[in-house]
Enzyme design. Structure first.
Site, PDB file in Angstrom:
ATOM      1  N   GLY A 278       0.788  -1.240   0.000  1.00 36.40           N
ATOM      2  CA  GLY A 278       0.000   0.000   0.000  1.00 36.40           C
ATOM      3  C   GLY A 278       0.815   1.281   0.000  1.00 36.40           C
ATOM      4  CG  ASP A 300       5.003  -1.048   1.043  1.00 39.24           C
ATOM      5  OD1 ASP A 300       6.220  -1.175   0.839  1.00 39.24           O
ATOM      6  OD2 ASP A 300       4.213  -0.671   0.168  1.00 39.24           O
ATOM      7  NE  ARG A 349      -2.913   3.572  -6.706  1.00 39.32           N
ATOM      8  CZ  ARG A 349      -2.712   4.873  -6.939  1.00 39.32           C
ATOM      9  NH1 ARG A 349      -3.662   5.595  -7.474  1.00 39.32           N
ATOM     10  NH2 ARG A 349      -1.579   5.446  -6.608  1.00 39.32           N
ATOM     11  CG  HIS A 353       2.203  -1.979 -12.906  1.00 39.94           C
ATOM     12  ND1 HIS A 353       1.966  -0.731 -13.433  1.00 39.94           N
ATOM     13  CD2 HIS A 353       2.782  -1.748 -11.705  1.00 39.94           C
ATOM     14  CE1 HIS A 353       2.379   0.192 -12.597  1.00 39.94           C
ATOM     15  NE2 HIS A 353       2.886  -0.399 -11.534  1.00 39.94           N
TER      16      HIS A 353
HETATM   17  C1  LIG Z   1       4.197   0.955  -7.283  1.00 46.40           C
HETATM   18  S1  LIG Z   1       4.148   1.035  -5.543  1.00 46.40           S
HETATM   19  C2  LIG Z   1       2.407   1.063  -5.246  1.00 46.40           C
HETATM   20  C3  LIG Z   1       2.066   1.643  -3.909  1.00 46.40           C
HETATM   21  C4  LIG Z   1       0.547   1.821  -3.648  1.00 46.40           C
HETATM   22  N1  LIG Z   1      -0.181   0.584  -3.794  1.00 46.40           N
HETATM   23  C5  LIG Z   1      -0.010   2.885  -4.553  1.00 46.40           C
HETATM   24  O1  LIG Z   1      -0.874   2.585  -5.386  1.00 46.40           O
HETATM   25  O2  LIG Z   1       0.402   4.040  -4.442  1.00 46.40           O
HETATM   26  C6  LIG Z   1       4.629  -0.594  -5.085  1.00 46.40           C
HETATM   27  C7  LIG Z   1       4.745  -0.822  -3.593  1.00 46.40           C
HETATM   28  O3  LIG Z   1       5.125  -2.198  -3.366  1.00 46.40           O
HETATM   29  C8  LIG Z   1       6.027  -2.231  -2.276  1.00 46.40           C
HETATM   30  N2  LIG Z   1       6.820  -3.469  -2.333  1.00 46.40           N
HETATM   31  C9  LIG Z   1       7.741  -3.825  -3.246  1.00 46.40           C
HETATM   32  N3  LIG Z   1       8.232  -5.038  -2.968  1.00 46.40           N
HETATM   33  C10 LIG Z   1       7.613  -5.465  -1.844  1.00 46.40           C
HETATM   34  C11 LIG Z   1       7.671  -6.667  -1.065  1.00 46.40           C
HETATM   35  N4  LIG Z   1       8.480  -7.680  -1.410  1.00 46.40           N
HETATM   36  N5  LIG Z   1       6.883  -6.770   0.016  1.00 46.40           N
HETATM   37  C12 LIG Z   1       6.054  -5.749   0.374  1.00 46.40           C
HETATM   38  N6  LIG Z   1       5.933  -4.588  -0.336  1.00 46.40           N
HETATM   39  C13 LIG Z   1       6.711  -4.459  -1.424  1.00 46.40           C
HETATM   40  C14 LIG Z   1       6.870  -0.976  -2.494  1.00 46.40           C
HETATM   41  O4  LIG Z   1       7.562  -0.581  -1.321  1.00 46.40           O
HETATM   42  C15 LIG Z   1       5.827   0.031  -2.952  1.00 46.40           C
HETATM   43  O5  LIG Z   1       5.269   0.743  -1.873  1.00 46.40           O
END
Ligand SMILES: C[S@@+](CC[C@H](N)C(=O)[O-])C[C@H]1O[C@@H](n2cnc3c(N)ncnc32)[C@H](O)[C@@H]1O
Length: 470
Positions: A278, A300, A349, A353
């Site tokens: 998130g 997260d 969200r 991707h």
């Molecule tokens: C593109 S961002 C999207 C954030 C949010 N859902 C939004 O729509 O603004 C992807 C998120 O996935 C988290 N993330 C990446 N790898 C992760 C993992 N292995 N476990 C938990 N979170 C992760 C990142 O820290 C980031 O906050």
């Protein structure tokens, strides 16, 4: 063919007539390019968010792009396209130099570059060239020789904050997030893209699906993935800026868009929404502002989750004090933590991707293991279309086809998902999916796709895919 020019002109002309009609019937004026942005742009009240205006804008932009490609001398298009990198580079310099904040007090009169440059620590002659290039691209206005004022677009670079001694370090904190998008785009993203040609063609990496074999590793000379790098002390500034940039991306559609993308009233009162990956939890926060009886868990990476707690304390302290929101730092490839009850919704969200098929299937299976029989997987992400007509196994209600000679995916009016597709390929080896691509990974992850919703308010807002346990 001149007939194409005529058809494109007619699309532009009839669409602009519709926009003007809506302005007349609603009594709202269309914002001028010369004025700074008005905050209503980010609400359903903004004229651009009116459904008829929004669809007309898409037609105007798609037709204008195609008209330029058709009418301009091809060698000119080739040269401007090949050198187009000058735009994000210049935007990144203007952002890093805090030009929008520096010139804000001068208003429409503008400020001479000799007064801007010392505050930016830059050579005025060089800064003037950067700003003139931007003004030529309709970012800032050159109101007199070497005098620059803000306009509709450049005002987006303004965090709205006062300049302080150590401004750069805190500039993006609690900001609208649009300057952070420019900072992120012109820094780690562009640096990753710079190395993409080698990564896509060298045999060691050309066919890799690994998150740590991308342009990002090549540029930053690291073996850490982009996400793991963000968790290091060196990555902290970029991690925090990225989290803010993600909330800035919500400005592409009003915050309320998440509310119309799914029937949140169908979630039982007191139900649980888990915001998977998130970030700051800004998306689930918008949901509980409208449905305060819902409980939320934001999940997260540990470093990000600390920021999420701060974000909720600043923006919805009542939910924090009533213990209706929990923050869990984890890797979402590990088993889900035990929760008081199976969630009603797993919300993802801009997560699907981010991962190539083998990883997103693993994440879906983790969520499936923690799901109850009525848990819904709510995916808010782009669905990419081909640049031609194409059959698909899942029929989407796309509405009427774009008028000829426009591309079936709306070309230049729909560049953001295609740009993000390549951006995330360059730094995390992932990409956007077609509807069939989504369906394939959802099924392989133990779920069944039951609904695909274009946002009923605007087709240009992100769609929602809803899946249930298979
Ligand atoms: C593109 S961002 C999207 C954030 C949010 N859902 C939004 O729509 O603004 C992807 C998120 O996935 C988290 N993330 C990446 N790898 C992760 C993992 N292995 N476990 C938990 N979170 C992760 C990142 O820290 C980031 O906050």
């Amino acid at each position: 063919m001149a007939s194409d020019l005529i058809a494109l002109r007619d699309i532009i002309s009839s669409s602009i007539d519709k926009i003007v009609d809506v302005c007349a019937s609603t009594g709202k004026d269309f914002p001028s390019l010369d004025q700074p942005i008005h905050l209503s742009e980010f609400t359903p009240d903004g004229i651009r968010n009116h459904p008829d205006v929004s669809s007309s804008i898409s037609l105007v932009v798609a037709a204008a792009f195609q008209l330029i490609a058709t009418v301009q001398a091809p060698a000119s298009t080739l040269t401007t396209s090949a050198f187009q990198f000058a735009l994000p580079v210049s935007l990144g310099i203007a952002e890093a130099a805090n030009v929008a904040e520096i010139i804000r007090p001068a208003g429409s009169k503008g400020m001479h570059v000799n007064d801007i440059a010392p505050k930016s620590g830059m050579d005025p002659k060089k800064l003037a060239r950067i700003l003139r290039f931007l003004a030529t691209n309709h970012w800032f206005r050159e109101v007199a020789p070497d005098v620059f004022a803000t306009n509709l677009l450049s005002s987006l670079l303004d965090t709205g904050k006062e300049l302080t001694e150590n401004f750069a370090a805190t500039k993006h904190q609690n900001s609208p997030g649009l300057a952070a998008i420019v900072g992120y785009g012109s820094d780690e993203l562009m640096k990753s893209m710079l190395c993409m040609k080698e990564v896509l063609t060298e045999p060691e990496t050309a066919f890799s699906e690994e998150v740590n074999e991308t342009g990002f590793q090549k540029f930053f000379k690291t073996k850490l993935s982009h996400w793991a790098y963000y968790e290091t002390p060196e990555g902290k500034f970029r991690r925090d800026r990225f989290a803010v940039a993600m909330s800035g991306l919500s400005k592409l559609q009003p915050p309320e868009a998440i509310l119309s993308g799914f029937d949140w009233s169908s979630v039982p009162k007191g139900g649980l929404v888990v915001d998977v990956g998130g970030g700051t939890g800004h998306v689930s926060l918008e949901i509980v502002k409208a449905f305060p009886e819902l409980n939320v868990v934001v999940e997260d990476a540990p470093g990000v989750i600390a920021k999420a707690k701060e974000y909720w304390e600043a923006n919805l302290p009542s939910h924090v004090s009533q213990e209706k929101v929990d923050f869990i730092g984890l890797s979402f490839f590990d088993p889900q933590p035990s929760l008081p009850s199976p969630p009603d919704v797993f919300l993802l969200r801009y997560i699907v991707h981010d991962w190539s098929d083998k990883y997103i299937i693993k994440l879906f299976r983790r969520l499936r293991d923690a799901a109850g029989p009525s848990t819904k997987l709510v995916i808010v992400d782009s669905i990419i279309g081909y640049a031609c007509d194409a059959p698909s196994t899942y029929s989407l209600d796309e509405g009427p086809k774009p008028p000829a000679p426009l591309l079936s995916n709306m070309g230049g009016a729909n560049l953001i998902p295609y740009t993000i597709d390549l951006a995330i390929l360059s730094c995390i080896n992932s990409g956007e999916r077609t509807i069939d691509g989504h369906n394939k990974v959802i099924e392989a992850g133990g779920w069944k796709l039951v609904e695909v919703r274009k946002n009923p308010i605007s087709k240009t807002w992100l769609p929602t895919l809803v899946a249930v346990p298979a």
